[in-house]
Write a protein that holds these residues in place. Structure first.
Motif, PDB file in Angstrom:
ATOM      1  N   ASN A 219       0.833  -1.196   0.000  1.00 41.83           N
ATOM      2  CA  ASN A 219       0.000   0.000   0.000  1.00 41.83           C
ATOM      3  C   ASN A 219       0.871   1.250   0.000  1.00 41.83           C
ATOM      4  O   ASN A 219       2.016   1.231   0.476  1.00 41.83           O
ATOM      5  N   LEU A 220       0.318   2.333  -0.496  1.00 35.03           N
ATOM      6  CA  LEU A 220       1.035   3.602  -0.584  1.00 35.03           C
ATOM      7  C   LEU A 220       1.565   4.047   0.766  1.00 35.03           C
ATOM      8  O   LEU A 220       2.717   4.500   0.875  1.00 35.03           O
ATOM      9  N   ASP A 221       0.759   3.884   1.821  1.00 33.26           N
ATOM     10  CA  ASP A 221       1.172   4.408   3.124  1.00 33.26           C
ATOM     11  C   ASP A 221       2.288   3.596   3.779  1.00 33.26           C
ATOM     12  O   ASP A 221       2.828   3.985   4.815  1.00 33.26           O
ATOM     13  N   GLU A 222       2.672   2.464   3.171  1.00 33.67           N
ATOM     14  CA  GLU A 222       3.784   1.665   3.691  1.00 33.67           C
ATOM     15  C   GLU A 222       5.139   2.109   3.150  1.00 33.67           C
ATOM     16  O   GLU A 222       6.183   1.698   3.665  1.00 33.67           O
ATOM     17  N   LEU A 223       5.132   2.952   2.136  1.00 35.20           N
ATOM     18  CA  LEU A 223       6.378   3.345   1.478  1.00 35.20           C
ATOM     19  C   LEU A 223       7.341   4.102   2.385  1.00 35.20           C
ATOM     20  O   LEU A 223       8.549   3.788   2.401  1.00 35.20           O
TER      21      LEU A 223
END
Length: 368
Positions: A219-223
């Motif tokens: 997911n984007l927020d894990e980057l």
């Protein structure tokens, strides 16, 4: 070096386990110890040895070195100070024992505890120093300056191979397919990265091996967190498109591709990480790999082209993926592969008819 794993196994032919594929006998390998045992059994089975296939090759030609005294005094260099020290210690100890068992005057040399200039006392070096300092051109440059023969690649290939980004840029320039990627910084627009590469992603330190510092991002927020983990290993960090499909490694020795190995971690939703490589016994390895003869030959040729493009020499390993559409993607090159009980080079060599001691002798003989 690390590859992606299969995230969707629906396209994998599970029937290769312990069944005959065309004219070849399939060996389903559940762990490295079984891999070596299975390969040994196949080697000693006259019926299997008579069967011809892409994956059943002639034994390696006898070594040009007939007597251990021809090697002189050998330093097996392992240990060091990189993040891969523990793996190097395991690999080097196995190589040292194998050479000593064959009568070679071999000694352990650890640059972390010994002055590098002491290598001038030796006639040649077997390099099993994984990671920075041993795999990035530094040791290669020192030995070249000292005019001491050494196993493996020289300065250029070692430096390139340790830099994932420059390796991939070179392959792209040569028209060789490699998974799309992007360099990351603390100021990177994460949404832009996702727009360009999609999800999932694999985040990697550019100058590390053995899956150290790597994270799969769904997911984007894990980057941001994945970037923070990777940057602890060095300033250079990259994102690479996650390839869903089958994972392979191709061992190259003496400019020849050995039987391809397919890897399958127990948790197929994750990747072939440090634990799967060195500490777990539930990763499966397949020789034959399950590819058609034509596809395996294509993958071997692609890997040889990638190996030569980097100017690698002697021995090494290429990691690659096959996506669900059947396309192959190069991931990384390893110019000082592992030689532990879990390592892939000994597996491929055994499938070719070479036991571990003979493999170590053969690699060292390249320095003569």
């Amino acid at each position: 070096m690390t590859t992606h794993n299969q995230e969707n196994e629906s396209n994998i032919d599970k029937s290769i386990d312990n069944k005959t594929i065309d004219t070849e006998v399939s060996i389903s390998i559940i762990n490295p110890e079984a891999a070596l045992a299975a390969a040994a059994q196949a080697e000693n089975n006259d019926v299997e040895n008579q069967q011809s296939s892409q994956n059943t090759l002639l034994n390696v030609a006898p070594s040009k070195v007939k007597d251990a005294s021809e090697f002189g005094k050998v330093a097996v260099v392992y240990g060091g100070s990189s993040n891969e020290r523990s793996v190097s210690l395991d690999s080097g100890a196995a190589v040292l024992q194998a050479l000593q068992n064959r009568g070679v005057d071999a000694t352990h040399f650890d640059p972390k505890h010994q002055d590098i200039t002491e290598l001038r006392q030796y006639d040649r070096v077997f390099n099993v120093l994984h990671g920075r300092g041993g795999e990035d051109g530094l040791l290669q440059g020192v030995l070249q300056w000292f005019n001491i023969p050494q196993t493996g690649s020289g300065i250029l290939a070692s430096a390139l191979g340790m830099d994932k980004v420059r390796t991939k840029q070179l392959w792209q320039g040569c028209g060789l397919s490699t998974a799309p990627f992007s360099l990351l910084t603390a100021d990177t627009d994460w949404q832009q990265v996702v727009n360009m590469l999609g999800l999932p992603l694999i985040i990697k330190p550019v100058h590390e091996g053995s899956s150290i510092g790597m994270t799969k991002v769904n997911n984007l927020d894990e980057l941001p967190a994945a970037y923070s983990t990777a940057v602890q290993c060095g300033d250079a960090v990259m994102a690479e498109r996650w390839i869903t499909g089958r994972e392979f490694t191709i061992v190259i020795i003496d400019d020849e591709a050995y039987p391809v190995i397919r890897l399958e971690p127990a948790d197929i939703t994750n990747f072939y990480d440090f634990e799967a490589k060195y500490n777990r016994n539930d990763t499966s390895y397949y020789i034959p790999c399950g590819l058609s003869a034509a596809d395996e030959k294509h993958l071997q040729d692609l890997s040889l082209a990638a190996f030569r493009a980097v100017d690698a020499k002697g021995w090494g390993r290429i990691d690659a993926m096959q996506d669900e559409a059947g396309n192959f993607w190069l991931l990384e090159i390893n110019t000082v592969p592992g030689m532990t009980s879990h390592s892939l080079v000994p597996m491929a060599a055994k499938a070719r008819g070479m036991d571990f001691e003979s493999l170590c002798w053969h690699i060292l003989a390249q320095t003569v």
